[in-house]
Motif scaffolding. Structure first.
Motif, PDB file in Angstrom:
ATOM      1  N   ASN A   3       0.807  -1.213   0.000  1.00 11.12           N
ATOM      2  CA  ASN A   3       0.000   0.000   0.000  1.00 11.12           C
ATOM      3  C   ASN A   3       0.848   1.274   0.000  1.00 11.12           C
ATOM      4  OD1 ASN A   3      -2.899  -1.104   0.468  1.00 11.12           O
ATOM      5  ND2 ASN A   3      -1.662  -2.165   1.997  1.00 11.12           N
ATOM      6  N   SER A   4       2.159   1.140  -0.136  1.00  6.70           N
ATOM      7  CA  SER A   4       3.088   2.279  -0.231  1.00  6.70           C
ATOM      8  C   SER A   4       2.959   3.213   0.963  1.00  6.70           C
ATOM      9  CB  SER A   4       2.836   3.055  -1.536  1.00  6.70           C
ATOM     10  OG  SER A   4       2.998   2.218  -2.652  1.00  6.70           O
ATOM     11  N   CYS A   5       2.929   2.642   2.157  1.00  9.11           N
ATOM     12  CA  CYS A   5       2.851   3.454   3.372  1.00  9.11           C
ATOM     13  C   CYS A   5       3.733   2.827   4.450  1.00  9.11           C
ATOM     14  CB  CYS A   5       1.409   3.584   3.873  1.00  9.11           C
ATOM     15  SG  CYS A   5       0.596   2.022   4.226  1.00  9.11           S
ATOM     16  N   VAL A   6       4.129   3.660   5.400  1.00  6.66           N
ATOM     17  CA  VAL A   6       5.009   3.239   6.481  1.00  6.66           C
ATOM     18  C   VAL A   6       4.220   3.292   7.786  1.00  6.66           C
ATOM     19  CG1 VAL A   6       7.164   3.695   7.709  1.00  6.66           C
ATOM     20  CG2 VAL A   6       7.006   4.118   5.243  1.00  6.66           C
ATOM     21  N   LEU A   7       4.366   2.259   8.594  1.00  8.76           N
ATOM     22  CA  LEU A   7       3.687   2.240   9.883  1.00  8.76           C
ATOM     23  C   LEU A   7       4.238   3.330  10.790  1.00  8.76           C
ATOM     24  CD1 LEU A   7       3.499  -1.583  10.732  1.00  8.76           C
ATOM     25  CD2 LEU A   7       1.608  -0.104  10.073  1.00  8.76           C
ATOM     26  N   PRO A   8       3.392   3.933  11.621  1.00  9.61           N
ATOM     27  CA  PRO A   8       3.921   4.902  12.600  1.00  9.61           C
ATOM     28  C   PRO A   8       4.898   4.223  13.554  1.00  9.61           C
ATOM     29  CG  PRO A   8       1.620   4.372  13.051  1.00  9.61           C
ATOM     30  CD  PRO A   8       1.930   3.792  11.710  1.00  9.61           C
ATOM     31  N   GLU A   9       5.797   4.996  14.118  1.00 10.18           N
ATOM     32  CA  GLU A   9       6.895   4.437  14.895  1.00 10.18           C
ATOM     33  C   GLU A   9       6.405   3.635  16.087  1.00 10.18           C
ATOM     34  OE1 GLU A   9      10.919   3.663  15.155  1.00 10.18           O
ATOM     35  OE2 GLU A   9       9.826   4.778  13.612  1.00 10.18           O
ATOM     36  N   ASP A  10       5.386   4.128  16.813  1.00 13.51           N
ATOM     37  CA  ASP A  10       4.917   3.405  18.000  1.00 13.51           C
ATOM     38  C   ASP A  10       4.243   2.095  17.633  1.00 13.51           C
ATOM     39  OD1 ASP A  10       2.813   4.644  16.783  1.00 13.51           O
ATOM     40  OD2 ASP A  10       2.003   5.600  18.590  1.00 13.51           O
ATOM     41  N   LEU A  11       3.476   2.090  16.532  1.00 10.39           N
ATOM     42  CA  LEU A  11       2.838   0.845  16.101  1.00 10.39           C
ATOM     43  C   LEU A  11       3.866  -0.139  15.557  1.00 10.39           C
ATOM     44  CD1 LEU A  11       0.260  -0.749  15.699  1.00 10.39           C
ATOM     45  CD2 LEU A  11      -0.061   0.406  13.497  1.00 10.39           C
ATOM     46  N   TYR A 107      -4.586   6.825   7.506  1.00 11.03           N
ATOM     47  CA  TYR A 107      -3.693   7.777   6.826  1.00 11.03           C
ATOM     48  C   TYR A 107      -4.608   8.744   6.076  1.00 11.03           C
ATOM     49  CZ  TYR A 107       0.055   4.342   7.623  1.00 11.03           C
ATOM     50  OH  TYR A 107       0.955   3.473   8.185  1.00 11.03           O
ATOM     51  N   LYS A 108      -4.753   9.945   6.586  1.00  7.53           N
ATOM     52  CA  LYS A 108      -5.781  10.852   6.064  1.00  7.53           C
ATOM     53  C   LYS A 108      -5.377  11.527   4.761  1.00  7.53           C
ATOM     54  CE  LYS A 108      -7.957  13.424   8.991  1.00  7.53           C
ATOM     55  NZ  LYS A 108      -8.250  14.387  10.080  1.00  7.53           N
ATOM     56  N   HIS A 109      -4.103  11.593   4.483  1.00  7.99           N
ATOM     57  CA  HIS A 109      -3.643  12.278   3.275  1.00  7.99           C
ATOM     58  C   HIS A 109      -2.819  11.292   2.450  1.00  7.99           C
ATOM     59  CE1 HIS A 109      -5.047  16.003   5.079  1.00  7.99           C
ATOM     60  NE2 HIS A 109      -4.331  15.713   6.168  1.00  7.99           N
ATOM     61  N   ALA A 110      -3.477  10.667   1.487  1.00  8.29           N
ATOM     62  CA  ALA A 110      -2.830   9.644   0.664  1.00  8.29           C
ATOM     63  C   ALA A 110      -2.528  10.123  -0.740  1.00  8.29           C
ATOM     64  CB  ALA A 110      -3.708   8.396   0.597  1.00  8.29           C
ATOM     65  N   GLU A 111      -2.888  11.342  -1.082  1.00  9.15           N
ATOM     66  CA  GLU A 111      -2.637  11.863  -2.426  1.00  9.15           C
ATOM     67  C   GLU A 111      -1.874  13.181  -2.335  1.00  9.15           C
ATOM     68  OE1 GLU A 111      -6.433  12.245  -4.305  1.00  9.15           O
ATOM     69  OE2 GLU A 111      -6.474  10.145  -4.949  1.00  9.15           O
ATOM     70  N   PRO A 112      -0.883  13.422  -3.193  1.00 11.52           N
ATOM     71  CA  PRO A 112      -0.335  12.468  -4.188  1.00 11.52           C
ATOM     72  C   PRO A 112       0.599  11.426  -3.574  1.00 11.52           C
ATOM     73  CG  PRO A 112       0.845  14.538  -4.305  1.00 11.52           C
ATOM     74  CD  PRO A 112      -0.242  14.743  -3.287  1.00 11.52           C
ATOM     75  N   VAL A 113       1.112  11.735  -2.335  1.00  9.76           N
ATOM     76  CA  VAL A 113       1.993  10.798  -1.641  1.00  9.76           C
ATOM     77  C   VAL A 113       1.400  10.529  -0.264  1.00  9.76           C
ATOM     78  CG1 VAL A 113       4.329  10.358  -0.800  1.00  9.76           C
ATOM     79  CG2 VAL A 113       3.982  11.717  -2.884  1.00  9.76           C
ATOM     80  N   VAL A 114       1.518   9.279   0.184  1.00 11.96           N
ATOM     81  CA  VAL A 114       0.967   8.917   1.486  1.00 11.96           C
ATOM     82  C   VAL A 114       1.743   9.622   2.589  1.00 11.96           C
ATOM     83  CG1 VAL A 114       0.459   7.031   3.079  1.00 11.96           C
ATOM     84  CG2 VAL A 114       0.220   6.692   0.611  1.00 11.96           C
ATOM     85  N   SER A 116       2.936  10.414   6.464  1.00 14.89           N
ATOM     86  CA  SER A 116       3.253   9.559   7.619  1.00 14.89           C
ATOM     87  C   SER A 116       2.381   9.865   8.832  1.00 14.89           C
ATOM     88  CB  SER A 116       4.725   9.723   7.999  1.00 14.89           C
ATOM     89  OG  SER A 116       5.006  11.085   8.314  1.00 14.89           O
ATOM     90  N   ASP A 117       1.569  10.915   8.745  1.00 15.80           N
ATOM     91  CA  ASP A 117       0.690  11.268   9.854  1.00 15.80           C
ATOM     92  C   ASP A 117      -0.495  10.310   9.894  1.00 15.80           C
ATOM     93  OD1 ASP A 117       2.327  13.398  10.465  1.00 15.80           O
ATOM     94  OD2 ASP A 117       1.206  14.799   9.188  1.00 15.80           O
ATOM     95  N   THR A 118      -0.700   9.719  11.042  1.00 11.96           N
ATOM     96  CA  THR A 118      -1.804   8.769  11.209  1.00 11.96           C
ATOM     97  C   THR A 118      -2.637   9.155  12.423  1.00 11.96           C
ATOM     98  OG1 THR A 118      -0.426   7.285  12.538  1.00 11.96           O
ATOM     99  CG2 THR A 118      -0.537   6.862  10.161  1.00 11.96           C
ATOM    100  N   GLU A 119      -3.877   8.685  12.443  1.00 13.82           N
ATOM    101  CA  GLU A 119      -4.798   8.873  13.563  1.00 13.82           C
ATOM    102  C   GLU A 119      -5.588   7.596  13.763  1.00 13.82           C
ATOM    103  OE1 GLU A 119      -5.632  13.695  13.016  1.00 13.82           O
ATOM    104  OE2 GLU A 119      -7.134  12.207  12.411  1.00 13.82           O
TER     105      GLU A 119
END
Length: 241
Positions: A3-11, A107-114, A116-119
């Protein structure tokens, strides 16, 4: 990578220690254990993406993105912008909540690039979004402090938990379900401890015997004269016999 995304550091650190987490606990009613609490974090293999595929096998079947209501207000005031089921957001399921909804990593902002901010958000059964925490660590603390009680995520919604779940909250988490009452009366749930009673010595205090009340001198004299007259009369009677 898929999915071209990186897990947050704590997860990511959490999954490096353990591949998921599941803990259940029960209560005993009439000597029969009944499952009650459930705390779940999906394993990496079950970290499924939501909204990417159709819910049905038909080729023209609607997806979650088709069912999304675009008329909802977004980001007004202090409310964060809600996630989207389309390509604008990436959503992964952390906890299926026993069918009562889904706790999701967003991941709320996936366009144009994913980004790293997650909620962490809660998706209820009516497909409405409810914000929980900004980090996985904060959500994990919420999960533990709420003991995995049924429908505990609904405490963060506008309509709250069901009456049945509220009974379990009143039994095991009374402060959480009565936060409004707690803010009004801060001492209502405070455990008032009296150290004098807790650490009281077990040595028995000696009981003092009460002395009989002293009689006035006049009554003592009359009492002695009456006893002397009685003894003299008894002596006279014995001499006559």
């Amino acid at each position: 990578q898929k999915n071209s995304c990186v897990l947050p550091e704590d997860l990511k650190n959490f999954y490096l220690m353990t591949d998921g987490f599941q803990m259940t606990w029960s209560v005993k009613t009439d000597d029969t254990p009944m499952p009650l609490g459930s705390m779940v974090i999906n394993s990496v293999s079950k970290l499924c993406r939501l909204g990417g595929s159709s819910m049905y096998t038909l080729p023209s079947a609607p997806t979650l993105a088709d069912l999304e209501d675009d008329t909802d207000e977004e980001g007004n005031g202090d409310k964060p912008e809600k996630p989207h089921f389309d390509s604008r957001s990436l959503i992964f399921e952390l906890d299926p909540c026993n069918g009562n909804g889904k706790v999701c990593l967003v991941y709320k902002h996936a366009e144009p690039v994913v980004s790293s901010d997650t909620e962490i958000w809660f998706l209820d059964r009516a497909l409405y979004w409810h914000f929980l925490t900004k980090t996985f660590t904060a959500y994990y603390r919420l999960l533990i402090t709420h003991l995995g009680l049924p429908q505990w995520q609904y405490a963060f919604t506008s309509y709250g938990v069901s009456p049945q779940a509220k009974q379990w909250f009143n039994m095991y988490k009374p402060i959480t379900i009565n936060t409004a009452f707690l803010s009004e009366e801060a001492d209502s749930f405070v455990n008032k401890l009296d150290p004098n009673k807790v650490f009281k010595s077990k040595n028995k205090t000696p009981v003092l015997k009460k002395k009989p009340p002293s009689q006035p001198p006049g009554s003592q004299k009359s009492h002695t004269s009456m006893t002397s007259s009685k003894t003299s009369s008894l002596a006279g009677n014995s001499s006559r016999k």
